[in-house]
Each structure stands twice: as C-alpha cells, then as structure tokens.
Write a protein that holds these residues in place. Structure first.
Motif, short mmCIF file in Angstrom:
data_model
loop_
_atom_site.label_atom_id
_atom_site.label_comp_id
_atom_site.label_asym_id
_atom_site.label_seq_id
_atom_site.Cartn_x
_atom_site.Cartn_y
_atom_site.Cartn_z
N LEU A 100 2.86 6.62 -7.91
CA LEU A 100 3.45 6.13 -6.66
C LEU A 100 3.06 7.03 -5.49
O LEU A 100 2.72 6.54 -4.41
N ALA A 147 -0.93 -1.56 0.49
CA ALA A 147 -0.76 -1.85 -0.94
C ALA A 147 -0.55 -3.35 -1.09
O ALA A 147 -0.24 -4.05 -0.13
N LYS A 177 7.86 -1.14 -7.61
CA LYS A 177 9.03 -0.58 -6.94
C LYS A 177 10.28 -1.44 -7.16
O LYS A 177 11.38 -0.91 -7.29
N VAL A 179 -0.67 6.38 -4.52
CA VAL A 179 -0.86 5.13 -3.76
C VAL A 179 -0.38 5.32 -2.33
O VAL A 179 -1.07 4.94 -1.38
N GLU A 180 0.78 5.93 -2.15
CA GLU A 180 1.36 6.04 -0.82
C GLU A 180 0.61 6.99 0.10
O GLU A 180 0.64 6.83 1.31
N PHE A 188 2.11 -3.10 -6.23
CA PHE A 188 2.90 -1.92 -5.85
C PHE A 188 4.34 -2.32 -5.57
O PHE A 188 5.27 -1.66 -6.02
#
Length: 87
Positions: free
Chosen positions: A26, A36, A44, A29-30, A40
């Motif tokens: 996570l 995204a 979440k 990716v962020e 994604f």
C-alpha cells in the motif's frame, strides 16, 4: 482441537509477515505518481472486513475482491484475471 495460543504459536509470524507485506505494498502504490485503479480501491475496501470481529472474514474478503458479473467480456485485454471487481 488446538487452543488459541497453540494457533498463535504456529501461525503468528506468518500472519505478521503477510500484514507487513500488505502495508509495504500500500505504501509503495501511494508514494508513486499517477492514479491508482479499481484494484487499489478494492483492497482498501476489504481491510475493514479483515478487521471486523465477525466470523467468515476470509469469505468476506474473497467476496469483496471477486467479480460477480455474469456477462462475458467482448474481448480479453489480458491473459488472466484482475483480482478485483471492475466498476
């Protein structure tokens, strides 16, 4: 039947490793540029299911990440599955 402590003794380190791996994913990716996609967002949205005290969390997470559409795609764009329902 094993006790809770016995289950923890056997499987805690493996579960810990998997949670750290998910947290690192996570974060990765962020911190990268761009937007995204639905995958994604689906991951979440599955996290509160994981954190609930309700039985059947594995099924709940699997259901949240499963595409329940019944119409076939006109044309395959990849070889394989997306792993999450598309909007």
């Amino acid at each position: 039947m094993p006790s809770k402590k016995e289950i923890l003794d056997l499987h805690f380190m493996d579960a810990r490793c998997k949670l750290i791996d998910i947290a690192a994913f996570l974060d990765r990716v962020e911190r990268h540029p761009g937007e995204a996609d639905f995958r994604f967002d689906a991951l979440k949205k599955a996290l509160p299911i994981l954190l609930s005290d309700e039985p059947g969390r594995a099924k709940g997470v699997l259901d949240a990440l499963s595409d329940e559409s019944i119409e076939p795609a006109e044309k395959a764009t990849i070889q394989g599955a997306f792993g999450a329902p598309q909007p």
